[in-house]
Design a protein around this motif. Structure first.
Motif, PDB file in Angstrom:
ATOM      1  N   SER A  78       0.815  -1.216   0.000  1.00 38.39           N
ATOM      2  CA  SER A  78       0.000   0.000   0.000  1.00 38.39           C
ATOM      3  C   SER A  78       0.846   1.263   0.000  1.00 38.39           C
ATOM      4  O   SER A  78       2.069   1.224   0.158  1.00 38.39           O
ATOM      5  CB  SER A  78      -1.001   0.020   1.166  1.00 38.39           C
ATOM      6  OG  SER A  78      -0.482   0.674   2.289  1.00 38.39           O
ATOM      7  N   ARG A  80       0.882   3.692   2.187  1.00 38.09           N
ATOM      8  CA  ARG A  80       1.003   4.367   3.481  1.00 38.09           C
ATOM      9  C   ARG A  80       2.430   4.811   3.789  1.00 38.09           C
ATOM     10  O   ARG A  80       2.649   5.638   4.662  1.00 38.09           O
ATOM     11  CB  ARG A  80       0.485   3.473   4.606  1.00 38.09           C
ATOM     12  CG  ARG A  80       1.375   2.303   4.952  1.00 38.09           C
ATOM     13  CD  ARG A  80       0.852   1.553   6.161  1.00 38.09           C
ATOM     14  NE  ARG A  80      -0.442   0.987   5.878  1.00 38.09           N
ATOM     15  CZ  ARG A  80      -0.628  -0.194   5.288  1.00 38.09           C
ATOM     16  NH1 ARG A  80       0.425  -0.913   4.939  1.00 38.09           N
ATOM     17  NH2 ARG A  80      -1.824  -0.649   5.053  1.00 38.09           N
ATOM     18  N   HIS A 122      -5.976   2.549   4.553  1.00 40.82           N
ATOM     19  CA  HIS A 122      -6.784   1.582   5.299  1.00 40.82           C
ATOM     20  C   HIS A 122      -5.951   0.979   6.420  1.00 40.82           C
ATOM     21  O   HIS A 122      -4.722   0.977   6.386  1.00 40.82           O
ATOM     22  CB  HIS A 122      -7.316   0.476   4.374  1.00 40.82           C
ATOM     23  CG  HIS A 122      -6.258  -0.300   3.655  1.00 40.82           C
ATOM     24  ND1 HIS A 122      -5.529  -1.305   4.246  1.00 40.82           N
ATOM     25  CD2 HIS A 122      -5.798  -0.217   2.383  1.00 40.82           C
ATOM     26  CE1 HIS A 122      -4.689  -1.811   3.387  1.00 40.82           C
ATOM     27  NE2 HIS A 122      -4.812  -1.166   2.243  1.00 40.82           N
ATOM     28  N   SER A 124      -5.943   2.004   9.688  1.00 43.07           N
ATOM     29  CA  SER A 124      -5.424   2.930  10.698  1.00 43.07           C
ATOM     30  C   SER A 124      -5.796   2.504  12.120  1.00 43.07           C
ATOM     31  O   SER A 124      -5.019   2.690  13.066  1.00 43.07           O
ATOM     32  CB  SER A 124      -5.932   4.357  10.426  1.00 43.07           C
ATOM     33  OG  SER A 124      -7.343   4.401  10.439  1.00 43.07           O
ATOM     34  N   ASN A 150      -8.514   9.960   8.055  1.00 41.09           N
ATOM     35  CA  ASN A 150      -8.427   8.805   8.954  1.00 41.09           C
ATOM     36  C   ASN A 150      -8.471   9.178  10.429  1.00 41.09           C
ATOM     37  O   ASN A 150      -8.467   8.287  11.287  1.00 41.09           O
ATOM     38  CB  ASN A 150      -7.131   8.033   8.699  1.00 41.09           C
ATOM     39  CG  ASN A 150      -7.099   7.351   7.351  1.00 41.09           C
ATOM     40  OD1 ASN A 150      -6.372   7.777   6.460  1.00 41.09           O
ATOM     41  ND2 ASN A 150      -7.900   6.316   7.178  1.00 41.09           N
ATOM     42  N   GLU A 153     -11.518   7.923  12.643  1.00 40.14           N
ATOM     43  CA  GLU A 153     -11.457   6.472  12.781  1.00 40.14           C
ATOM     44  C   GLU A 153     -10.356   6.056  13.746  1.00 40.14           C
ATOM     45  O   GLU A 153     -10.568   5.243  14.646  1.00 40.14           O
ATOM     46  CB  GLU A 153     -11.222   5.868  11.398  1.00 40.14           C
ATOM     47  CG  GLU A 153     -10.923   4.399  11.371  1.00 40.14           C
ATOM     48  CD  GLU A 153     -10.501   3.934   9.992  1.00 40.14           C
ATOM     49  OE1 GLU A 153      -9.734   2.963   9.914  1.00 40.14           O
ATOM     50  OE2 GLU A 153     -10.929   4.547   8.996  1.00 40.14           O
ATOM     51  N   HIS A 257     -13.064  -3.865   9.590  1.00 46.92           N
ATOM     52  CA  HIS A 257     -13.589  -3.084   8.475  1.00 46.92           C
ATOM     53  C   HIS A 257     -12.580  -2.030   8.013  1.00 46.92           C
ATOM     54  O   HIS A 257     -12.486  -1.729   6.817  1.00 46.92           O
ATOM     55  CB  HIS A 257     -14.912  -2.417   8.869  1.00 46.92           C
ATOM     56  CG  HIS A 257     -16.078  -3.354   8.889  1.00 46.92           C
ATOM     57  ND1 HIS A 257     -16.311  -4.226   9.925  1.00 46.92           N
ATOM     58  CD2 HIS A 257     -17.071  -3.566   7.992  1.00 46.92           C
ATOM     59  CE1 HIS A 257     -17.403  -4.938   9.666  1.00 46.92           C
ATOM     60  NE2 HIS A 257     -17.875  -4.561   8.500  1.00 46.92           N
ATOM     61  N   SER A 258     -11.818  -1.473   8.950  1.00 47.89           N
ATOM     62  CA  SER A 258     -10.764  -0.524   8.584  1.00 47.89           C
ATOM     63  C   SER A 258      -9.694  -1.200   7.749  1.00 47.89           C
ATOM     64  O   SER A 258      -9.181  -0.643   6.777  1.00 47.89           O
ATOM     65  CB  SER A 258     -10.146   0.083   9.850  1.00 47.89           C
ATOM     66  OG  SER A 258      -9.005   0.850   9.544  1.00 47.89           O
ATOM     67  N   GLY A 261     -10.811  -1.470   4.368  1.00 43.84           N
ATOM     68  CA  GLY A 261     -11.066  -0.189   3.720  1.00 43.84           C
ATOM     69  C   GLY A 261     -12.533   0.147   3.563  1.00 43.84           C
ATOM     70  O   GLY A 261     -12.896   0.960   2.704  1.00 43.84           O
ATOM     71  N   CYS A 262     -13.407  -0.460   4.391  1.00 42.02           N
ATOM     72  CA  CYS A 262     -14.846  -0.196   4.252  1.00 42.02           C
ATOM     73  C   CYS A 262     -15.468   0.284   5.557  1.00 42.02           C
ATOM     74  O   CYS A 262     -16.682   0.167   5.739  1.00 42.02           O
ATOM     75  CB  CYS A 262     -15.564  -1.449   3.752  1.00 42.02           C
ATOM     76  SG  CYS A 262     -15.377  -2.909   4.809  1.00 42.02           S
ATOM     77  N   ARG A 293      -6.172 -10.415   3.330  1.00 48.89           N
ATOM     78  CA  ARG A 293      -7.169  -9.437   3.754  1.00 48.89           C
ATOM     79  C   ARG A 293      -8.364 -10.177   4.342  1.00 48.89           C
ATOM     80  O   ARG A 293      -8.646 -11.318   3.965  1.00 48.89           O
ATOM     81  CB  ARG A 293      -7.624  -8.581   2.559  1.00 48.89           C
ATOM     82  CG  ARG A 293      -6.599  -7.557   2.106  1.00 48.89           C
ATOM     83  CD  ARG A 293      -6.625  -6.353   3.059  1.00 48.89           C
ATOM     84  NE  ARG A 293      -5.643  -5.352   2.669  1.00 48.89           N
ATOM     85  CZ  ARG A 293      -4.391  -5.305   3.108  1.00 48.89           C
ATOM     86  NH1 ARG A 293      -3.966  -6.228   3.949  1.00 48.89           N
ATOM     87  NH2 ARG A 293      -3.569  -4.366   2.720  1.00 48.89           N
TER      88      ARG A 293
END
Length: 505
Positions: A78, A80, A122, A124, A150, A153, A257-258, A261-262, A293
């Motif tokens: 990713s 990040r 995603h 975080s 982010n 969250e 869910h984080s 990414g949803c 994932r």
């Protein structure tokens, strides 16, 4: 300074191991090398970082640049790592001067746009939880710099200073103490429960009863019936019957869910309800990918997984459910990485009684042969059905019940009974009845003598397995809890056996 060292986080399942981002500038032909087992997304950071640095008014060094993501044997994925890599280049080139000791108090994560803006990432929540787990003493003095998108969250985890940044210039100004980023102020989180109400389902009293038992004990459920009988409506109302999520359950669900990414803040503390299409692959259902994932079963953690038209799912897909139904978690192994995700979900599935769906319907429109019916039901293996606690035939709704204006029980009324029953289980054994181990069943779910004799007779006549024996005891314990009985008796055992053989499969 030609070397800069910053901290970030990778993702390995729900774990988020620390990654040290080392950026070194040396003499030689201009080049930009990324090392440390980066995947394609990380390698593409070279172009994003170059453009972001230039568009923010800095100079991209025309030197030999090496960015190392340590440890080298941990796969990195990713975007990040864009932010710490860009900051490392600016610090190593001397364009911003920050003491190494000052950087020790920060961790950075964020994907850079070509303009230097920070885009959401995603995972975080999982990263923040890992910071607290790895160093609770230092967590109070350590700040996590994240994109603004982010911040809300990440702040749900609590106990950590979250610094929401808009862009690369914003972070640089903070490090130079020219424009300090204020820690994110945690706002009250909405806990609005928006579930369909059970009162909307007309008739189907036996199905509502079994749905209440499933919610009270955390049991899996399979409904069979003709089209339009209300099976899907009943399934969609299961989350609304479950007790409110605890803070620990809400954080676990939000972290998963984080990671996918949803995550949506408005869904905080709401029981998840996942309903994948029957064309879903095994990887989509249980999780997977080159970088593992969470799949649908993990996204349904502490909630419900609804499988509509169960026999239409692939055989291999359904067989993959056997382990998580038994253990409450899933292990995913890849050549370079292993991951474990929690998957304590309630399975609620529905199917037609035959390929056309009209078997035994009063209209008599079914034309399926016995062989076709057997092949259709044979798509469900015995080991899978053995792991389903409750089974029930749902007949077509009577026309008089369908036109009745008399309201049925609301979800709130049933939820109150379910909540009291679940609280009793937690007080007695610390978990829902469905999660009891064989040893705990002997201690908490042993029936009286008459009930035990009835169960032994049912085992010999119906050919129940040892697993079915334990599951009948757990369901009977839930029925007894709903009735306020201290011990399950023959009536409770009889009802549990009835649901065990509800489809005649």
């Amino acid at each position: 300074m030609s070397l800069a060292v910053l901290r970030s986080r990778a993702l390995a399942g729900l774990a988020a191991p620390e990654v040290t981002v080392e950026v070194h500038l040396a003499a030689g032909l201009p080049s930009f090398a990324l090392v440390g087992l980066p995947d394609t997304e990380v390698k593409e950071a070279r172009d994003r970082v170059r453009a972001a640095i230039q568009n923010c008014g800095f100079e991209f060094p025309q030197r030999r640049i090496t960015a190392n993501l340590a440890p080298a044997d941990l796969p990195k994925e990713s975007g990040r790592f864009d932010l710490p890599i860009a900051l490392g280049i600016l610090i190593a080139s001397g364009q911003i001067r920050v003491a190494a000791a000052a950087l020790d108090g920060y961790e950075f994560a964020g994907e850079l746009a070509l303009s230097g803006e920070l885009r959401a990432i995603h995972g975080s929540l999982a990263m923040c939880a890992a910071i607290l787990r790895s160093s609770r003493e230092d967590a109070a003095t350590r700040s996590f710099v994240l994109p603004c998108a982010n911040a809300a969250e990440a702040a749900l985890i609590g106990g950590l200073s979250i610094l929401p940044a808009k862009n690369l210039l914003h972070v640089c100004a903070h490090l130079l103490e020219r424009e300090i980023i204020a820690p994110y102020a945690v706002a009250p989180v909405p806990t609005f429960r928006d579930y369909p109400d059970l009162s909307e389902v007309k008739g189907q009293a036996p199905a509502k009863r079994v749905l209440e038992i499933a919610a009270a004990g955390g049991h899996s459920l399979l409904l069979s019936g003709p089209p339009g009988a209300g099976k899907s409506m009943l399934a969609q109302r299961l989350p609304g019957l479950l007790p409110p999520m605890t803070s620990v359950e809400a954080l676990e669900s939000a972290a998963l869910h984080s990671l996918a990414g949803c995550f949506k803040l408005e869904h905080w503390a709401q029981r998840p309800f996942r309903a994948p299409h029957h064309s879903a692959s095994a990887a989509a259902l249980v999780g997977g990918g080159a970088t593992p994932r969470p799949g649908e079963i993990s996204l349904a953690h502490h909630g419900a997984l609804f499988l509509d038209e169960l026999p239409e799912f692939g055989r291999g897909v359904l067989e993959a459910l056997r382990e998580p139904l038994e253990t409450g978690h899933i292990h995913i192994a890849r050549a370079t990485q292993r991951a474990e995700f929690p998957a304590r979900f309630q399975l609620i599935a529905e199917m037609n009684p035959c390929p056309c769906g009209w078997l035994a319907h009063p209209s008599g429109r079914c034309r399926c042969t016995p062989d076709q019916v057997a092949r259709y039901r044979g798509k469900l293996s015995g080991p899978l059905l053995d792991r389903i606690d409750l089974m029930l035939d749902v007949p077509a709704v009577d026309q008089r019940e369908l036109s009745s204006r008399t309201p049925g029980e609301s979800s709130a009324t049933v939820r109150a009974r379910v909540g009291a029953c679940r609280a009793l289980q937690l007080q007695r054994q610390g978990k829902a009845n469905a999660a009891l181990s064989p040893k705990e069943i002997e201690r908490y779910a042993e029936p009286d003598a008459a009930g035990l004799q009835l169960l032994h007779q049912a085992m010999s006549r119906l050919g129940l397995s040892a697993r079915a024996y334990h599951r009948v005891l757990k369901v009977a314990r839930t029925v007894a809890d709903l009735a306020g009985a201290a011990q399950s008796d023959s009536a409770h055992i009889a009802e549990a056996i009835h649901y065990r053989r509800g489809l005649g499969i």
